[in-house]
Design an enzyme around this catalytic site. Structure first.
Site, PDB file in Angstrom:
ATOM      1  N   TYR A 199      39.412  41.400  34.491  1.00 49.54           N
ATOM      2  CA  TYR A 199      38.668  41.451  33.232  1.00 49.54           C
ATOM      3  C   TYR A 199      39.593  41.791  32.062  1.00 49.54           C
ATOM      4  O   TYR A 199      40.425  42.671  32.157  1.00 49.54           O
ATOM      5  CB  TYR A 199      37.459  42.380  33.316  1.00 49.54           C
ATOM      6  N   TYR A 203      31.812  36.018  30.282  1.00 51.01           N
ATOM      7  CA  TYR A 203      31.472  36.847  31.439  1.00 51.01           C
ATOM      8  C   TYR A 203      30.124  37.521  31.206  1.00 51.01           C
ATOM      9  O   TYR A 203      30.012  38.471  30.435  1.00 51.01           O
ATOM     10  CB  TYR A 203      32.583  37.884  31.647  1.00 51.01           C
ATOM     11  N   TYR A 227      27.789  44.043  32.193  1.00 52.04           N
ATOM     12  CA  TYR A 227      28.531  43.958  30.931  1.00 52.04           C
ATOM     13  C   TYR A 227      27.690  43.286  29.837  1.00 52.04           C
ATOM     14  O   TYR A 227      26.590  42.799  30.083  1.00 52.04           O
ATOM     15  CB  TYR A 227      29.862  43.247  31.168  1.00 52.04           C
ATOM     16  N   ARG A 242      30.750  33.031  34.030  1.00 53.95           N
ATOM     17  CA  ARG A 242      30.598  33.889  35.213  1.00 53.95           C
ATOM     18  C   ARG A 242      29.322  34.691  35.027  1.00 53.95           C
ATOM     19  O   ARG A 242      29.148  35.380  34.018  1.00 53.95           O
ATOM     20  CB  ARG A 242      31.802  34.812  35.346  1.00 53.95           C
ATOM     21  N   CYS A 279      41.148  39.150  55.756  1.00 55.50           N
ATOM     22  CA  CYS A 279      40.612  40.359  55.133  1.00 55.50           C
ATOM     23  C   CYS A 279      39.675  41.054  56.122  1.00 55.50           C
ATOM     24  O   CYS A 279      38.905  40.401  56.819  1.00 55.50           O
ATOM     25  CB  CYS A 279      39.848  39.933  53.879  1.00 55.50           C
TER      26      CYS A 279
HETATM   27 FE1  SF4 Z   1      40.594  44.527  50.391  1.00 55.73          FE
HETATM   28 FE2  SF4 Z   1      40.599  45.540  52.869  1.00 55.73          FE
HETATM   29 FE3  SF4 Z   1      40.331  42.920  52.489  1.00 55.73          FE
HETATM   30 FE4  SF4 Z   1      42.654  44.076  51.980  1.00 55.73          FE
HETATM   31  S1  SF4 Z   1      41.684  43.923  53.954  1.00 55.73           S
HETATM   32  S2  SF4 Z   1      41.620  42.586  50.692  1.00 55.73           S
HETATM   33  S3  SF4 Z   1      41.987  46.044  51.214  1.00 55.73           S
HETATM   34  S4  SF4 Z   1      38.906  44.480  51.822  1.00 55.73           S
END
Ligand code: SF4
Ligand code: ADP
Length: 699
Positions: free
Chosen positions: A61, A175, A180, A228, A348
């Site tokens: 942002y 946005y 916001y 967005r 992730c």
């Molecule tokens: Fe974020 Fe955890 Fe994913 Fe890494 S693993 S991007 S810290 S959620």
């Protein structure tokens, strides 16, 4: 390897107004913790995503005017010429790899406190955000916007859009999300206006339309104009003319923006932790948008599986696969799919340590990817490492997250690595923790490293090998890395807010005992002053296993720190659903099997609970006895040819997974490096002019 043809659709170009994204991988705007005071770090961080194949890479942002000031949270600015130059570093870095650069222009309205600028905030009707999250609390309330303020807002957006064009951006945002200012106009509780900007949806949407129009004029056909918008609340509200207020808004603006970037309204739902939400959790809210607009739609959902991504495109939910977290955990995710290397994607885990970094006002950190934010500062590339600096053999003791990351990175550099693990299974603390409610996805920390290690010929893994100092001396590796983890302590919590007083009574347990399979007699009390996930997760785990559980904490909330990782509302709900009774602001003062005594943290008032087992989730201390016994014998080390013994991870300083992984990675990066290269570079704002004091002020 060749790309799987099933994924070809992900690599199709997508036209967005006057510009074209080279593929469907879209790194959406997300806070990086890197303000304009860190322009080189920020450029390298975002440029690395472009290098990794993201077709569009956006900023976080960016404030359009000092009346939108989120201090102390780390926001970017586009207020003056120096800001243009700072952002141009990022657009250059992104363009170098053929990607488009997007900028999220932002005005916080009544949700910011303007602590640094000291300009009274403003909102449509003087309403403020009364957050329960201490990071967002404040005492400054906004003033009501008048007609002049509305003209000013449009002017600021227009000027910022021109600056964005000059900084080299290809996509410029309006946005209207996450509380916001433009969002405040859309939501009836925020917007009680009786002029042309308040009342029915068609009036509430007017400011968004006008912001889009002034942005389009300012970019003069050179950039795409994106909207967005958060749709969760609006979709829950009935409309007289459409399926919901969200449908009505999208119908009113259908083809006005060149791109719809759709999301949810609050951080805990928009950026939901994997403990409580699966991949693709936004779909039920945003699935209708593409049916209304002819313009491309981007959305997120922690997508790491190329099959899920293809599903979103084929089923007509999204045109572009948006990602914040998956692009942090693996900036090279698109390239890996393109090269047929899906198994190399560092997925992730949804732990939200990245989000907590923003709440902490520091550059982004990631559990899975220790290189994030360190691209410029330490020169760490997510996919490349320096070759080994010597032919030294390295012994890593302990195959938890720290040891695994360390061994992997050392082996990638070309060192001969021996990894010894005491138990029959690698993974350290993850072996148990991933069996707790909602934590299975965290197992990706282990899975990815195990898979990568198996493919390297220069790592020898020995399971079921608890090494003692004598054996390590006999093995005689040049470098020894101690990654033996930490243990929980049976300590209570003092009024000084530190762990104090070991509780040696019977039936007192720690998470290590639960991990070892110890049976707990009912009723059980979990006393949590660790404040992260372990106390709450164990309480839920035990309750779901049929135990009668009370949760006690000196903090004001359960798992108090997880407000930083967006998990707190859901942890409260999970404990309530599991019938766990909660005692906040309470300290354990005494326990004997049968009765637990608590004192209120502030008043000292006593409560007694029936309790047969007390599980303390508080202090942790390093398991460093092996390290200590080695370093106590320097002569023996020298005789064995051992040049260094180093602790990493929890064996050095107990922390979260993110700390263990980073610690292991850093050791491996720095082995045999020139000491002069080890300190990190410090970034600084760009300044074109000397700073002069106003007349009459001594500078
Ligand atoms: Fe974020 Fe955890 Fe994913 Fe890494 S693993 S991007 S810290 S959620
Ligand atoms: P970290 O989070 O720092 O990686 P963990 O506690 O997750 O720490 O992992 C530490 C690992 O070290 C565990 O798997 C444990 O079994 C192993 N370990 C502890 N002591 C020894 C030892 N003397 N020899 C080999 N492995 C050990």
């Amino acid at each position: 390897m060749a790309r799987n043809p099933r994924y070809d659709v992900l690599f199709e170009p997508v036209k967005i107004g006057p510009v074209t994204a080279p593929n469907r991988f879209y790194a959406v705007p997300h806070a990086s913790g890197m303000t304009n005071a860190m322009p080189h770090m920020r450029a390298a961080f975002r440029g690395t995503k472009a290098e990794g194949g993201w077709g569009v890479v956006c900023t976080g942002y960016v404030s359009i005017d000092p009346s939108s000031d989120d201090t102390p949270l780390p926001f970017a600015t586009l207020w003056d010429e120096d800001d243009i130059r700072a952002h141009a570093l990022m657009t250059d870095a992104v363009h170098k790899h053929g990607a488009l650069a997007g900028i999220e222009l932002w005005h916080g309205g009544g949700s910011v406190m303007n602590r640094a600028s000291r300009i009274p905030p403003m909102s449509p009707s003087g309403t403020s955000w009364m957050a329960t999250h201490v990071n967002f609390m404040g005492n400054q309330r906004p003033r009501v916007m008048d007609a002049h303020d509305i003209r000013s807002l449009l002017q600021w957006q227009s000027e910022a859009a021109s600056k964005a064009r000059r900084a080299g951006f290809d996509i410029v945002y309006v946005y209207a999300g996450m509380g916001y200012l433009p969002y405040e106009f859309l939501i009836s509780e925020w917007n009680q206006r009786t002029d042309a900007y308040g009342g029915p949806v068609r009036n509430r949407v007017r400011i968004v339309r006008e912001l889009l129009e002034v942005t389009r004029d300012a970019v003069a056909g050179r950039c795409a104009v994106a909207l967005r918008i958060s749709l969760e609340e609006l979709r829950a509200r009935p409309s007289e003319v459409a399926a919901s207020e969200a449908h009505e808004v999208v119908e009113l603006l259908a083809d006005v923006p060149d791109l719809w970037d759709v999301k949810l309204d609050s951080s805990p739902t928009d950026c939901a932790p994997s403990r409580f939400a699966a991949e693709g959790s936004h779909e039920p809210v945003i699935d209708f948008v593409k049916k209304i607009t002819r313009q491309p739609v981007v959305g997120v959902g922690r997508f790491t599986s190329p099959d899920s991504m293809v599903g979103q495109i084929r089923r007509g939910v999204l045109d572009l696969i948006g990602a914040a977290r998956p692009s942090i955990a693996d900036p090279f995710l698109p390239n890996k799919i393109n090269e047929g290397r899906e198994q190399d994607i560092r997925e992730c885990i949804g732990c939200n340590i990245c989000i907590s970094s923003w709440h902490d006002s520091v550059p982004v950190r990631c559990t899975q990817n220790p290189t994030i934010g360190e691209e410029w500062r330490r020169g760490w590339h997510p996919e490349r490492v320096a070759p080994a600096g010597s032919s030294a053999a390295v012994l890593v003791v302990g195959a938890g997250p720290a040891g695994l990351e360390c061994a992997l990175t050392l082996a990638r550099r070309g060192y001969e690595v021996t990894l010894a693990e005491a138990t029959d299974e690698i993974g350290g603390r993850l072996r148990f923790e991933t069996r707790l409610p909602g934590l299975a996805t965290w197992g990706r920390v282990l899975d990815w490293r195990r898979d990568q290690l198996q493919r390297l010929p220069n790592v020898n893994l020995y399971r079921g090998n608890r090494l003692a100092a004598e054996e390590i001396l006999e093995l005689g590796h040049t470098h020894v890395v101690i990654a033996t983890g930490a243990r929980w302590a049976r300590m209570l919590y003092s009024t000084l807010e530190i762990p104090a007083g070991n509780l040696d009574a019977g039936n007192v347990y720690t998470p290590d005992d639960v991990a070892a399979g110890t049976h707990l007699e009912d009723p059980v009390a979990v006393f949590d002053f660790d404040n992260y996930y372990m106390g709450g997760a164990l309480a839920e785990h035990l309750a779901k296993a049929g135990h009668q559980v009370a949760y006690v904490t000196p903090a004001g909330h359960v798992s108090a720190w997880v407000i930083m990782s967006n998990e707190q509302p859901q942890v409260h709900r999970a404990l309530a659903n599991a019938a766990v009774t909660v005692h906040t602001l309470s300290r354990v003062t005494a326990f004997e099997p049968g009765e637990l005594r608590l004192a209120n943290l502030f008043t000292g008032a006593e409560t007694r609970l029936a309790c047969k087992s007390l599980l303390i989730v508080g202090a942790r201390f390093a398991n460093d006895s092996l390290y200590q016994s080695l370093v106590a014998r320097p002569d023996a080390l020298a005789a064995a040819g051992i040049a260094s013994v180093t602790r990493i991870g929890d064996a050095l300083a107990p922390g979260a997974l993110v700390h263990a992984v980073y610690s292991g990675h850093r050791y491996a990066r720095e082995l045999d490096a020139n000491p002069s290269t080890l300190s990190f570079r410090r970034d600084a704002p760009l300044r074109s002019q000397a700073i002069t004091a106003p007349e009459g002020i001594n500078a």
